[in-house]
Design a protein around this motif. Structure first.
Motif, PDB file in Angstrom:
ATOM      1  N   ALA A 170      -6.049  -6.230  -2.707  1.00 55.73           N
ATOM      2  CA  ALA A 170      -6.673  -4.910  -2.790  1.00 55.73           C
ATOM      3  C   ALA A 170      -6.139  -3.984  -1.696  1.00 55.73           C
ATOM      4  O   ALA A 170      -5.791  -2.831  -1.982  1.00 55.73           O
ATOM      5  N   VAL A 171      -6.046  -4.479  -0.482  1.00 58.60           N
ATOM      6  CA  VAL A 171      -5.550  -3.590   0.584  1.00 58.60           C
ATOM      7  C   VAL A 171      -4.068  -3.281   0.389  1.00 58.60           C
ATOM      8  O   VAL A 171      -3.545  -2.301   0.925  1.00 58.60           O
ATOM      9  N   SER A 172      -3.387  -4.086  -0.406  1.00 57.99           N
ATOM     10  CA  SER A 172      -1.973  -3.822  -0.707  1.00 57.99           C
ATOM     11  C   SER A 172      -1.818  -2.914  -1.922  1.00 57.99           C
ATOM     12  O   SER A 172      -0.709  -2.712  -2.409  1.00 57.99           O
ATOM     13  N   GLN A 178       1.772   6.209  -7.188  1.00 50.80           N
ATOM     14  CA  GLN A 178       0.549   6.772  -7.792  1.00 50.80           C
ATOM     15  C   GLN A 178       0.521   8.294  -7.658  1.00 50.80           C
ATOM     16  O   GLN A 178       0.209   9.002  -8.626  1.00 50.80           O
ATOM     17  N   GLU A 179       0.874   8.777  -6.474  1.00 47.26           N
ATOM     18  CA  GLU A 179       0.823  10.231  -6.258  1.00 47.26           C
ATOM     19  C   GLU A 179       1.747  10.964  -7.220  1.00 47.26           C
ATOM     20  O   GLU A 179       1.344  11.913  -7.898  1.00 47.26           O
ATOM     21  N   THR A 180       2.991  10.490  -7.289  1.00 50.08           N
ATOM     22  CA  THR A 180       3.964  11.161  -8.161  1.00 50.08           C
ATOM     23  C   THR A 180       3.536  11.052  -9.618  1.00 50.08           C
ATOM     24  O   THR A 180       3.621  12.017 -10.380  1.00 50.08           O
ATOM     25  N   TYR A 181       3.068   9.867  -9.973  1.00 45.68           N
ATOM     26  CA  TYR A 181       2.668   9.635 -11.367  1.00 45.68           C
ATOM     27  C   TYR A 181       1.554  10.609 -11.769  1.00 45.68           C
ATOM     28  O   TYR A 181       1.629  11.290 -12.789  1.00 45.68           O
ATOM     29  N   MET A 182       0.533  10.649 -10.937  1.00 47.87           N
ATOM     30  CA  MET A 182      -0.633  11.468 -11.304  1.00 47.87           C
ATOM     31  C   MET A 182      -0.303  12.960 -11.344  1.00 47.87           C
ATOM     32  O   MET A 182      -0.802  13.697 -12.182  1.00 47.87           O
ATOM     33  N   LYS A 212      -7.728   3.098  -4.526  1.00 47.06           N
ATOM     34  CA  LYS A 212      -8.770   2.106  -4.275  1.00 47.06           C
ATOM     35  C   LYS A 212      -8.705   1.634  -2.825  1.00 47.06           C
ATOM     36  O   LYS A 212      -8.848   2.456  -1.925  1.00 47.06           O
ATOM     37  N   ASP A 213      -8.431   0.353  -2.602  1.00 46.03           N
ATOM     38  CA  ASP A 213      -8.473  -0.144  -1.222  1.00 46.03           C
ATOM     39  C   ASP A 213      -7.115  -0.110  -0.529  1.00 46.03           C
ATOM     40  O   ASP A 213      -7.003  -0.533   0.616  1.00 46.03           O
ATOM     41  N   GLY A 214      -6.077   0.321  -1.240  1.00 46.31           N
ATOM     42  CA  GLY A 214      -4.725   0.312  -0.668  1.00 46.31           C
ATOM     43  C   GLY A 214      -4.695   1.053   0.665  1.00 46.31           C
ATOM     44  O   GLY A 214      -5.070   2.217   0.732  1.00 46.31           O
ATOM     45  N   ASP A 215      -4.290   0.368   1.710  1.00 48.81           N
ATOM     46  CA  ASP A 215      -4.357   0.959   3.045  1.00 48.81           C
ATOM     47  C   ASP A 215      -3.397   0.207   3.969  1.00 48.81           C
ATOM     48  O   ASP A 215      -3.580  -0.988   4.227  1.00 48.81           O
ATOM     49  N   GLU A 216      -2.406   0.932   4.459  1.00 52.31           N
ATOM     50  CA  GLU A 216      -1.386   0.267   5.293  1.00 52.31           C
ATOM     51  C   GLU A 216      -1.955  -0.385   6.551  1.00 52.31           C
ATOM     52  O   GLU A 216      -1.515  -1.451   6.957  1.00 52.31           O
ATOM     53  N   ALA A 239       0.818  -1.217   0.000  1.00 50.99           N
ATOM     54  CA  ALA A 239       0.000   0.000   0.000  1.00 50.99           C
ATOM     55  C   ALA A 239       0.853   1.269   0.000  1.00 50.99           C
ATOM     56  O   ALA A 239       0.593   2.202  -0.762  1.00 50.99           O
ATOM     57  N   LYS A 240       1.894   1.284   0.838  1.00 47.45           N
ATOM     58  CA  LYS A 240       2.687   2.511   0.967  1.00 47.45           C
ATOM     59  C   LYS A 240       3.423   2.822  -0.339  1.00 47.45           C
ATOM     60  O   LYS A 240       3.334   3.934  -0.879  1.00 47.45           O
ATOM     61  N   THR A 241       4.110   1.807  -0.854  1.00 49.85           N
ATOM     62  CA  THR A 241       4.885   2.006  -2.083  1.00 49.85           C
ATOM     63  C   THR A 241       3.975   2.423  -3.230  1.00 49.85           C
ATOM     64  O   THR A 241       4.280   3.367  -3.968  1.00 49.85           O
ATOM     65  N   LEU A 242       2.880   1.717  -3.377  1.00 50.77           N
ATOM     66  CA  LEU A 242       2.021   1.994  -4.527  1.00 50.77           C
ATOM     67  C   LEU A 242       1.355   3.368  -4.411  1.00 50.77           C
ATOM     68  O   LEU A 242       1.148   4.053  -5.412  1.00 50.77           O
ATOM     69  N   ARG A 243       1.054   3.768  -3.204  1.00 54.79           N
ATOM     70  CA  ARG A 243       0.465   5.098  -3.002  1.00 54.79           C
ATOM     71  C   ARG A 243       1.460   6.183  -3.444  1.00 54.79           C
ATOM     72  O   ARG A 243       1.119   7.108  -4.164  1.00 54.79           O
ATOM     73  N   GLN A 244       2.715   5.998  -3.019  1.00 54.99           N
ATOM     74  CA  GLN A 244       3.730   6.999  -3.389  1.00 54.99           C
ATOM     75  C   GLN A 244       3.898   7.071  -4.910  1.00 54.99           C
ATOM     76  O   GLN A 244       3.943   8.147  -5.501  1.00 54.99           O
TER      77      GLN A 244
END
Ligand code: NOJ
Length: 755
Positions: free
Chosen positions: A123-125, A69-73, A340-344, A62-67
């Protein structure tokens, strides 16, 4: 986002932006631990291609993918979210039995639950899409990916594929804790010549339609959002550029409207196949065949925009593909919530939860197949379940191994798994059990595997790399334990690295180092229960002959040790059935129950007449047939009765039924199987085909009527002109607990109802 808005977004994008939506980059750009299933050269992608590629594969968290995603977007000109895809094949961290083992449960509802749990952990990952289920029909145990299929039968595979799609996606992949599914590998990847990975497929269109396509179609009907093209050529044409296969069969006939993704570099590989002369031709053939996403290469990224500009391909082609990718993102709700459901926090709660472990244990024990269970002449009792008074020596490299997941459990960790030893120490009387490794798991000559998979979690015993002195010592300890024990449980099999992608074998025997241990132990103590691990049906002839009991436990996953000890001790009464025939020897491959008769068939197993279709040195029938599996109790199935003898006219169906009685001494579950044969047709039909299953659980002495409805639809097949039809005439029907069944009932179809 509304569809109108999505179209507006598409219209507003530059050609290059649209093309980049069709590019999938390997996760290794971001994370050195990303899973990689092919050669990669990250440097091939330019900075813009990388930063605008529409999807990434192979990373999670979740943490890696969030980071990411944020930079990408932030940097994306239209702030479009990325899609994160991963191979979640039989669990993310909680590893369920490998798919072939799930097939052995004959229980689509249970399989759906395992996919649902895998979806939840993924999903949570932060994962949005899994590259599963694999719907490839497999009849060749040499092929390493047999472990990833649910077996040799069209009907069973179709049920299981649909169940997995529903488990991953629920009613809609945008729902909480669901992910999108990807049915793969379209088409017929499971039939490589010689069982050799990535090899070519030659298959008549009749056989393709009759046996191979239905499971993919079943996954598509269940709503799979994606389909993956296969690596192989099919009758000379690589799938990624097969216009007929993708546009006519997949898109038009099957009505698949979702995202079609290539396999890893499969577009580029069309050049190696000799189907395209350069990258541009590969790009053109793939996009025109309808492949929307290019996985892991720069073929689309480098060529599509230029080819639109030069008029070699139309922009409409790009728009269509880009729209499908955007629509998938929209269906997942990513425009509203890109994480989506990504949540540490949820990751901590959900991953390896007690609930998931309990489900993994249930699935693993239901996948265990009891192949043999002899009576002990002295006690007059069957060897299994293990009597609590026995002194048991657990011997073999799998006693302590935690490598109980397949190579496709890419985020699975050995440390999470429960070994047989741990489970036995926890659940059996400690004074009554001994443990010995006895030998390594692999023959020393498996050097190639060792070189490829340097993995610090593998122990010396896993790899079989002991020095000579240690080898002798562990063997001595094992033989001493065998001599002291009243019963030996030998835990043997194929190392998990010997199956999976790129892991075909010409020899499907138990590794020699283990077979030698088996022989020595059986001389010391013949009261042997052999527990067989591995990713494929192995040649078990010698093991089966010399063991008093045999359990097939596959690669059972995180809760494997607990599940196996549950079965050994009788805490669970085995109910698994083989989803694939176990060949008598490698020379018998392909062997499957639903073959065609020949003009000179054997007249029963004992037929010794000469001019017959047979081998001179081995039987025609497999060592263990499809659908076979014993229980600790005895089931008696009555002869089949029919509600009427014909279908036709106003009589749209008939009922076939049996009574199943638990005539043994304990509660148990039986899988009742319905088989049908069309006795004579305009195209020959298999000697038997599975058409229905029903699992019944009965207390001691209890009986239950099991009824199947036979309809004209169940009798349909593709005729010589490729039409799906049924033909009037006589049919045979069997209801039994294995495909190896003799007594059938006859009925007739009186008139053709469908053309
Ligand atoms: C290659 C495999 O054939 C396919 O099944 C898998 O999904 C992709 N690589 C991505 O890892």
């Amino acid at each position: 986002m509304t569809d109108k808005k999505l179209r507006e977004l598409l219209n507003d994008m530059t050609l290059e932006e649209k093309v980049n939506q069709l590019v999938q980059i390997p996760g290794s750009y971001y994370d050195k631990n990303a899973s990689v299933t092919g050669g990669i050269e990250n440097s091939r992608f330019s900075e813009t291609q990388r930063s605008q590629a529409g999807s990434i594969l192979g990373i999670t968290g979740a943490k890696t993918l969030r980071q990411i995603q944020e930079t990408y977007m932030e940097n994306h000109p239209h702030h479009i979210p990325l899609l994160f895809m991963l191979d979640v094949i039989h669990g993310l961290r909680t590893i369920f039995p490998m798919p072939l083992a799930l097939g052995a449960t004959f229980d689509p509802n249970l399989v759906e639950l395992t996919a649902q749990a895998a979806a939840r952990e993924s999903a949570v990952s932060g994962i949005h899409v899994t590259f599963a289920p694999m719907a490839d029909l497999v009849r060749d145990a040499r092929w390493g990916r047999v472990m990833e299929s649910t077996g040799e039968d069209t009907y069973l595979n179709s049920l299981m594929t649909a169940a997995m799609v529903s488990g991953f996606q629920g009613n809609h992949p945008g729902e909480p804790e669901r992910i999108a599914a990807c049915v793969k590998h379209f088409a017929a990847y499971g039939k490589p010549e010689g069982g050799r990975e990535y090899s070519n497929v030659e298959l008549s269109e009749h056989a393709l339609r009759e046996f191979y396509l239905p499971a993919y179609e079943s996954g598509i009907r269940a709503g799979s959002e994606l389909v993956m093209a296969s690596f192989n050529t099919l009758n000379g044409i690589p799938s990624s550029g097969n216009h007929w296969l993708m546009q006519k069969v997949l898109r038009k006939e099957m009505g698949f409207d979702g995202v079609l993704i290539s396999d890893w570099a499969s577009i580029e590989e069309m050049i190696h196949h000799g189907f395209c002369q350069d990258e541009k031709e590969a790009a053109k053939k793939a996009i025109e065949a309808g492949v929307d996403i290019d996985m892991a290469t720069t073929i689309y990224a480098n060529h599509l925009a230029g080819m639109v500009k030069s008029g070699e391909i139309t922009e409409a082609c790009i728009d269509e593909a880009a729209y499908r990718v955007l629509r998938l993102k929209n269906r997942l709700g990513l425009f509203e919530n890109p994480f989506k459901d990504g949540d540490e926090d949820k990751e901590k709660e959900v991953i390896l939860s007690g609930e998931h472990r309990a489900l993994a244990r249930k699935a693993a024990r239901e996948s265990v197949v009891l192949l043999k269970n002899e009576k002990d002449v002295q006690t007059g009792k069957k060897l299994l379940p293990v009597n609590s008074e026995e002194i048991v020596a657990f011997i073999g490299p799998y006693v302590q191994s935690k490598g109980l997941h397949s190579t496709w459990a890419i985020k699975g960790r050995a440390e999470d798994a429960v070994s047989i030893r741990e489970a036995a120490e926890e659940n059996m009387v400690n004074e009554n059990v001994m443990f010995a490794c006895g030998c390594g798991m692999m023959n020393r000559d498996n050097g190639m595997i060792l070189k490829r998979h340097i993995d610090e979690t593998l122990t010396e015993a896993d790899l079989g790399i002991f020095d000579e002195q240690t080898e002798k010592q562990i063997e001595r300890e094992a033989l001493e334990a065998a001599a002291k024990a009243s019963l030996v449980v030998l835990c043997l099999g194929e190392h998990r690295l010997l199956s999976g992608e790129a892991a075909s074998r010409s020899d499907i025997g138990i590794p020699m180092v283990q077979l030698e241990l088996f022989r020595k132990v059986s001389e010391v103590n013949p009261r042997i229960v052999t527990v067989i691990f591995g990713g494929r049906p192995l040649d078990l002839r010698e093991i089966s002959e010399k063991s008093m009991a045999v359990l097939e436990v596959w690669l059972p996953g995180t809760e494997g040790g607990n599940a196996i000890v549950d079965v050994l001790t009788g805490a669970y009464n085995p109910s698994g059935k083989l989803p694939v025939s176990f060949p008598y020897s490698v020379g018998q491959i392909p062997v499957h129950y639903n073959e065609y008769a020949t003009g000179r068939p054997l007249n029963g197993k004992e037929d010794i007449a000469f001019y017959r279709s047979r081998y001179l040195d081995i039987p025609n029938h497999p060592l263990y047939p499809f659908g076979y599996g014993l229980s600790y109790t005895d089931f008696v199935i009555s002869p089949v009765e029919l509600s009427r003898k014909t279908i036709g006219g106003a009589e749209k169906s008939l009922k076939a039924f049996v009574t199943v009685k638990n005539a043994g001494s304990r509660k148990g579950t039986e899988t009742v199987q319905l088989y049908i044969r069309d006795i004579a047709a305009s195209v020959v039909r298999p000697v038997k085909e599975l058409k229905g299953i029903c699992k019944v659980t009965l207390e001691q002495g209890e009986e239950q009527k099991v009824e199947f409805e036979i309809t004209e639809e169940m009798l349909q097949f593709h005729d010589a002109d490729g039409r799906l039809t049924s033909e009037p005439g006589s049919y045979l029907l069997w209801i039994d607990n294995s495909s190896d069944t003799e007594a059938g009932a006859e009925f007739a179809l009186e008139r053709k109802e469908h053309i």
